[in-house]
Design a protein around this motif. Structure first.
Motif, PDB file in Angstrom:
ATOM      1  N   LEU A 244       0.836  -1.198   0.000  1.00 37.90           N
ATOM      2  CA  LEU A 244       0.000   0.000   0.000  1.00 37.90           C
ATOM      3  C   LEU A 244       0.878   1.258   0.000  1.00 37.90           C
ATOM      4  CD1 LEU A 244      -3.118   0.779   0.314  1.00 37.90           C
ATOM      5  CD2 LEU A 244      -2.603   1.049   2.743  1.00 37.90           C
ATOM      6  N   TYR A 245       2.068   1.140  -0.581  1.00 35.83           N
ATOM      7  CA  TYR A 245       2.992   2.282  -0.684  1.00 35.83           C
ATOM      8  C   TYR A 245       3.507   2.736   0.685  1.00 35.83           C
ATOM      9  CZ  TYR A 245       0.630   2.326  -5.192  1.00 35.83           C
ATOM     10  OH  TYR A 245       0.086   1.953  -6.390  1.00 35.83           O
ATOM     11  N   ALA A 246       3.494   1.822   1.662  1.00 31.11           N
ATOM     12  CA  ALA A 246       3.981   2.142   3.005  1.00 31.11           C
ATOM     13  C   ALA A 246       4.891   1.012   3.493  1.00 31.11           C
ATOM     14  CB  ALA A 246       2.810   2.342   3.961  1.00 31.11           C
ATOM     15  N   PRO A 247       6.052   0.827   2.858  1.00 36.05           N
ATOM     16  CA  PRO A 247       6.914  -0.324   3.177  1.00 36.05           C
ATOM     17  C   PRO A 247       7.731  -0.123   4.452  1.00 36.05           C
ATOM     18  CG  PRO A 247       7.932   0.997   1.464  1.00 36.05           C
ATOM     19  CD  PRO A 247       6.596   1.639   1.741  1.00 36.05           C
ATOM     20  N   PHE A 248       7.030  -0.066   5.588  1.00 41.17           N
ATOM     21  CA  PHE A 248       7.717   0.154   6.857  1.00 41.17           C
ATOM     22  C   PHE A 248       7.393  -0.945   7.867  1.00 41.17           C
ATOM     23  CE2 PHE A 248       7.746   4.225   4.771  1.00 41.17           C
ATOM     24  CZ  PHE A 248       8.992   4.739   5.079  1.00 41.17           C
ATOM     25  N   GLY A 249       7.070  -2.145   7.359  1.00 40.65           N
ATOM     26  CA  GLY A 249       6.986  -3.320   8.221  1.00 40.65           C
ATOM     27  C   GLY A 249       5.749  -3.460   9.064  1.00 40.65           C
ATOM     28  N   ALA A 250       4.606  -2.957   8.606  1.00 37.12           N
ATOM     29  CA  ALA A 250       3.378  -3.083   9.391  1.00 37.12           C
ATOM     30  C   ALA A 250       2.230  -3.562   8.516  1.00 37.12           C
ATOM     31  CB  ALA A 250       3.012  -1.745  10.037  1.00 37.12           C
ATOM     32  N   GLY A 251       1.206  -4.092   9.161  1.00 36.13           N
ATOM     33  CA  GLY A 251      -0.010  -4.519   8.488  1.00 36.13           C
ATOM     34  C   GLY A 251      -1.193  -4.285   9.395  1.00 36.13           C
ATOM     35  N   VAL A 252      -2.372  -4.731   8.968  1.00 39.99           N
ATOM     36  CA  VAL A 252      -3.604  -4.434   9.692  1.00 39.99           C
ATOM     37  C   VAL A 252      -4.517  -5.651   9.707  1.00 39.99           C
ATOM     38  CG1 VAL A 252      -5.730  -3.054   9.685  1.00 39.99           C
ATOM     39  CG2 VAL A 252      -3.546  -1.971   9.121  1.00 39.99           C
ATOM     40  N   LEU A 253      -5.135  -5.885  10.864  1.00 35.67           N
ATOM     41  CA  LEU A 253      -6.313  -6.736  10.979  1.00 35.67           C
ATOM     42  C   LEU A 253      -7.403  -5.864  11.580  1.00 35.67           C
ATOM     43  CD1 LEU A 253      -8.073  -9.293  11.230  1.00 35.67           C
ATOM     44  CD2 LEU A 253      -6.894  -9.799  13.374  1.00 35.67           C
ATOM     45  N   ILE A 254      -8.486  -5.676  10.846  1.00 32.27           N
ATOM     46  CA  ILE A 254      -9.613  -4.900  11.356  1.00 32.27           C
ATOM     47  C   ILE A 254     -10.858  -5.762  11.272  1.00 32.27           C
ATOM     48  CG2 ILE A 254      -9.797  -3.768   9.086  1.00 32.27           C
ATOM     49  CD1 ILE A 254     -11.196  -1.426  10.519  1.00 32.27           C
ATOM     50  N   GLY A 255     -11.637  -5.764  12.353  1.00 35.81           N
ATOM     51  CA  GLY A 255     -12.841  -6.574  12.324  1.00 35.81           C
ATOM     52  C   GLY A 255     -13.531  -6.657  13.668  1.00 35.81           C
ATOM     53  N   ARG A 256     -14.500  -7.520  13.731  1.00 35.11           N
ATOM     54  CA  ARG A 256     -15.362  -7.638  14.906  1.00 35.11           C
ATOM     55  C   ARG A 256     -14.543  -8.017  16.140  1.00 35.11           C
ATOM     56  NH1 ARG A 256     -20.360  -6.883  13.100  1.00 35.11           N
ATOM     57  NH2 ARG A 256     -20.828  -7.402  10.911  1.00 35.11           N
ATOM     58  N   ALA A 257     -14.814  -7.320  17.225  1.00 34.59           N
ATOM     59  CA  ALA A 257     -13.959  -7.415  18.407  1.00 34.59           C
ATOM     60  C   ALA A 257     -14.239  -8.631  19.264  1.00 34.59           C
ATOM     61  CB  ALA A 257     -14.106  -6.150  19.259  1.00 34.59           C
ATOM     62  N   ASP A 258     -15.441  -9.239  19.161  1.00 38.60           N
ATOM     63  CA  ASP A 258     -15.798 -10.276  20.123  1.00 38.60           C
ATOM     64  C   ASP A 258     -14.877 -11.479  20.045  1.00 38.60           C
ATOM     65  OD1 ASP A 258     -16.823 -10.869  17.616  1.00 38.60           O
ATOM     66  OD2 ASP A 258     -18.729 -11.687  18.354  1.00 38.60           O
ATOM     67  N   TRP A 259     -14.577 -11.970  18.837  1.00 42.75           N
ATOM     68  CA  TRP A 259     -13.668 -13.118  18.720  1.00 42.75           C
ATOM     69  C   TRP A 259     -12.264 -12.747  19.179  1.00 42.75           C
ATOM     70  CZ3 TRP A 259     -14.637 -15.991  13.398  1.00 42.75           C
ATOM     71  CH2 TRP A 259     -15.924 -16.552  13.417  1.00 42.75           C
ATOM     72  N   LEU A 260     -11.833 -11.549  18.889  1.00 37.24           N
ATOM     73  CA  LEU A 260     -10.482 -11.133  19.280  1.00 37.24           C
ATOM     74  C   LEU A 260     -10.376 -10.974  20.789  1.00 37.24           C
ATOM     75  CD1 LEU A 260      -9.871  -8.556  16.419  1.00 37.24           C
ATOM     76  CD2 LEU A 260      -8.802 -10.805  16.670  1.00 37.24           C
ATOM     77  N   ASP A 261     -11.414 -10.471  21.431  1.00 38.21           N
ATOM     78  CA  ASP A 261     -11.386 -10.319  22.885  1.00 38.21           C
ATOM     79  C   ASP A 261     -11.468 -11.657  23.604  1.00 38.21           C
ATOM     80  OD1 ASP A 261     -11.151  -7.581  22.800  1.00 38.21           O
ATOM     81  OD2 ASP A 261     -13.277  -7.174  23.132  1.00 38.21           O
ATOM     82  N   ALA A 262     -12.102 -12.640  22.962  1.00 37.82           N
ATOM     83  CA  ALA A 262     -12.230 -13.961  23.579  1.00 37.82           C
ATOM     84  C   ALA A 262     -10.989 -14.818  23.382  1.00 37.82           C
ATOM     85  CB  ALA A 262     -13.446 -14.690  23.003  1.00 37.82           C
ATOM     86  N   ALA A 263     -10.131 -14.446  22.450  1.00 39.21           N
ATOM     87  CA  ALA A 263      -8.936 -15.239  22.149  1.00 39.21           C
ATOM     88  C   ALA A 263      -7.817 -14.938  23.127  1.00 39.21           C
ATOM     89  CB  ALA A 263      -8.459 -14.941  20.727  1.00 39.21           C
ATOM     90  N   ASP A 264      -6.929 -15.916  23.304  1.00 38.16           N
ATOM     91  CA  ASP A 264      -5.719 -15.655  24.079  1.00 38.16           C
ATOM     92  C   ASP A 264      -4.912 -14.567  23.379  1.00 38.16           C
ATOM     93  OD1 ASP A 264      -6.362 -17.627  25.897  1.00 38.16           O
ATOM     94  OD2 ASP A 264      -5.191 -19.169  24.874  1.00 38.16           O
ATOM     95  N   PRO A 265      -4.210 -13.734  24.146  1.00 35.60           N
ATOM     96  CA  PRO A 265      -3.370 -12.713  23.511  1.00 35.60           C
ATOM     97  C   PRO A 265      -2.411 -13.340  22.504  1.00 35.60           C
ATOM     98  CG  PRO A 265      -3.532 -12.310  25.849  1.00 35.60           C
ATOM     99  CD  PRO A 265      -4.178 -13.642  25.605  1.00 35.60           C
ATOM    100  N   TYR A 266      -2.235 -12.649  21.392  1.00 36.99           N
ATOM    101  CA  TYR A 266      -1.379 -13.172  20.331  1.00 36.99           C
ATOM    102  C   TYR A 266       0.052 -13.339  20.826  1.00 36.99           C
ATOM    103  CZ  TYR A 266       0.371 -13.634  15.512  1.00 36.99           C
ATOM    104  OH  TYR A 266       0.949 -14.076  14.353  1.00 36.99           O
ATOM    105  N   LEU A 267       0.537 -12.358  21.598  1.00 37.68           N
ATOM    106  CA  LEU A 267       1.841 -12.423  22.253  1.00 37.68           C
ATOM    107  C   LEU A 267       1.660 -12.073  23.728  1.00 37.68           C
ATOM    108  CD1 LEU A 267       4.041 -10.481  19.651  1.00 37.68           C
ATOM    109  CD2 LEU A 267       3.970 -12.958  19.979  1.00 37.68           C
ATOM    110  N   ALA A 268       2.350 -12.784  24.584  1.00 39.30           N
ATOM    111  CA  ALA A 268       2.305 -12.469  26.013  1.00 39.30           C
ATOM    112  C   ALA A 268       3.391 -11.451  26.318  1.00 39.30           C
ATOM    113  CB  ALA A 268       2.504 -13.741  26.836  1.00 39.30           C
ATOM    114  N   GLY A 269       3.002 -10.352  26.954  1.00 38.63           N
ATOM    115  CA  GLY A 269       4.012  -9.342  27.278  1.00 38.63           C
ATOM    116  C   GLY A 269       3.389  -8.039  27.698  1.00 38.63           C
TER     117      GLY A 269
END
Length: 430
Positions: A244-269
């Motif tokens: 997307l013309y922004a080559p600085f090492g990042a990306g995006v996940l955008i979407g409904r929060a309920d599944w993400l809030d119910a999941a274990d943290p992607y990284l512990a820290g």
């Protein structure tokens, strides 16, 4: 380095006269990208302006994006927990970047916007948060295939074979979803091999009819077409900054929060944890945060997020009607040029596809893909991609298990770039 040779091509390389290229109204680049005037060496000696036709792998940075990152560096600091002025400013920029992303893809007000390392990282996070069967097509990039097939104890991955038409493929997906419940349908919006675009609104509607949510891999779409998560009915959307013309090492996940809030943290820290205590056995009791912070442990890629936001704002400013017209003109010129070269075959997945972003996968009879790519680079200063494009099952089903060549373009591409590619392929086949 010897004297720079003239563009659009190097006349001294002509082994035989070329057919005259049509010369319609010139098509200049649509936006300024970093490195647009860079020159590269040629095997014949000298150098030539580099023609970047590898946007589908990593697009060059927009000048506006590079400028936004440079401006942020002067006040760069840690985010969220610093009381100092620079930390406060940087936190505002980082959180504002989420809202720029949300606005760019027309996300819902309550959608979580999580910054990741890229599309692959985002889909792996989504896979961790999904419970139940996931349906995917066999034509996917590995990033939207392997995270689902590699899951353990979270549900199966059901792979549907794409048919020769989009209509029949949609019917196959609907039949699979009707046959057994699924939690999620995960599809790529635009093929990274052929550029063909699926009708995402229709795909989302059929998923919802059968009680499934939809995740859309938009890595190859968001730089070329407008996306509305609300209008298209998209539950989760993922994409990478570097496409997307922004080559600085990042990306995006955008979407409904309920599944993400119910999941274990992607990284512990740190950052993901709201409170931590240790008992006598030295085991930790943790209260995890909800929202985006739950999956953004550690120091986030602040500059990458700022770059993505700047790219979103720049593309919105140009307008997708303008972008679409520009790319359609270039794609028409490219397709016509390739069609006029003996032994060149354009790759297609669907017989009935009518929409394609600026990607052309092709093969050249009698020449291995790497040979073609090296010829284009060494003799004409053109950068393309060759290989299987992290879509091995798709290349096999198309009949090219050894790979193909891919030319891809975007805002920094002009008609001269397309002309040079066509001329260089004519020389290869002369």
């Amino acid at each position: 380095m010897s004297t720079v040779l003239s563009d659009p091509f190097i006349t001294s390389l002509a082994a035989a006269p070329l057919p005259a290229c049509p010369q319609p109204t010139p098509i200049p680049p649509l936006a300024e990208v970093v490195g647009a005037t860079a020159h590269v060496p040629l095997c014949s000696g000298g150098s030539v302006r580099y023609v970047n036709l590898d946007y589908a792998a990593s697009a060059p940075a927009l000048a506006a994006v590079a400028g936004a990152v440079q401006a942020a560096l002067g006040q760069y600091a840690s985010v969220h927990r610093g009381a100092g002025h620079h930390s406060q400013v940087t936190t505002v920029r980082y959180e504002s970047a989420r809202e720029s992303v949300r606005a760019f893809v027309r996300g819902r007000i309550d959608d979580a916007v999580v910054f990741t390392r890229g599309t692959t990282d985002a889909i792996n996070l989504a896979a961790r948060a999904t419970r139940g069967d996931v349906v995917v097509l066999d034509i996917e990039h590995h990033a939207n295939l392997l995270p689902w097939t590699a899951r353990e104890r979270a549900g199966g991955a059901r792979v549907v074979r794409a048919r020769s038409t989009i209509e029949d493929t949609l019917a196959a997906l609907e039949a699979e979803l009707a046959a057994a419940p699924a939690a999620l349908l995960a599809v790529t919006a635009a093929s990274n091999v052929t550029g063909e675009v699926l009708p995402i609104g229709r795909v989302a509607a059929l998923a919802h009819r059968h009680g499934a949510r939809i995740l859309v891999d938009a890595a190859q779409l968001v730089a070329h077409r407008p996306v509305s998560m609300v209008s298209h009915g998209i539950d989760y959307l993922v994409f990478s900054g570097h496409k997307l013309y922004a080559p600085f090492g990042a990306g995006v996940l955008i979407g409904r929060a309920d599944w993400l809030d119910a999941a274990d943290p992607y990284l512990a820290g740190g950052g993901a944890s709201a409170a931590v205590t240790l008992d006598d056995a030295a085991s930790a009791s943790v209260e995890w945060r909800s929202g985006a912070a739950r999956h953004e442990a550690g120091s986030p890629n602040v500059l990458g997020a700022i770059a993505i936001a700047a790219a979103c704002e720049a593309l919105a400013g140009i307008g997708f009607e303008t972008i679409g017209t520009h790319e359609a003109e270039l794609l028409g010129r490219l397709d016509a040029g390739l069609a006029g070269i003996a032994g060149v075959e354009l790759l297609r997945i669907f017989d009935d596809s009518t929409d394609r972003v600026g990607i052309a996968g092709f093969v050249v009879d009698g020449h291995a893909p790497r040979e073609v790519a090296e010829h284009l680079s060494d003799t004409a200063g053109i950068g393309v991609r060759d290989g299987k494009f992290c879509a091995h099952p798709l290349l096999q089903r198309l009949g090219f298990p050894d790979g193909a060549v891919r030319a891809s373009f975007g805002l920094g591409t002009g008609a001269d770039d397309i002309n040079r590619l066509v001329e260089a392929l004519h020389r290869l086949q002369a």
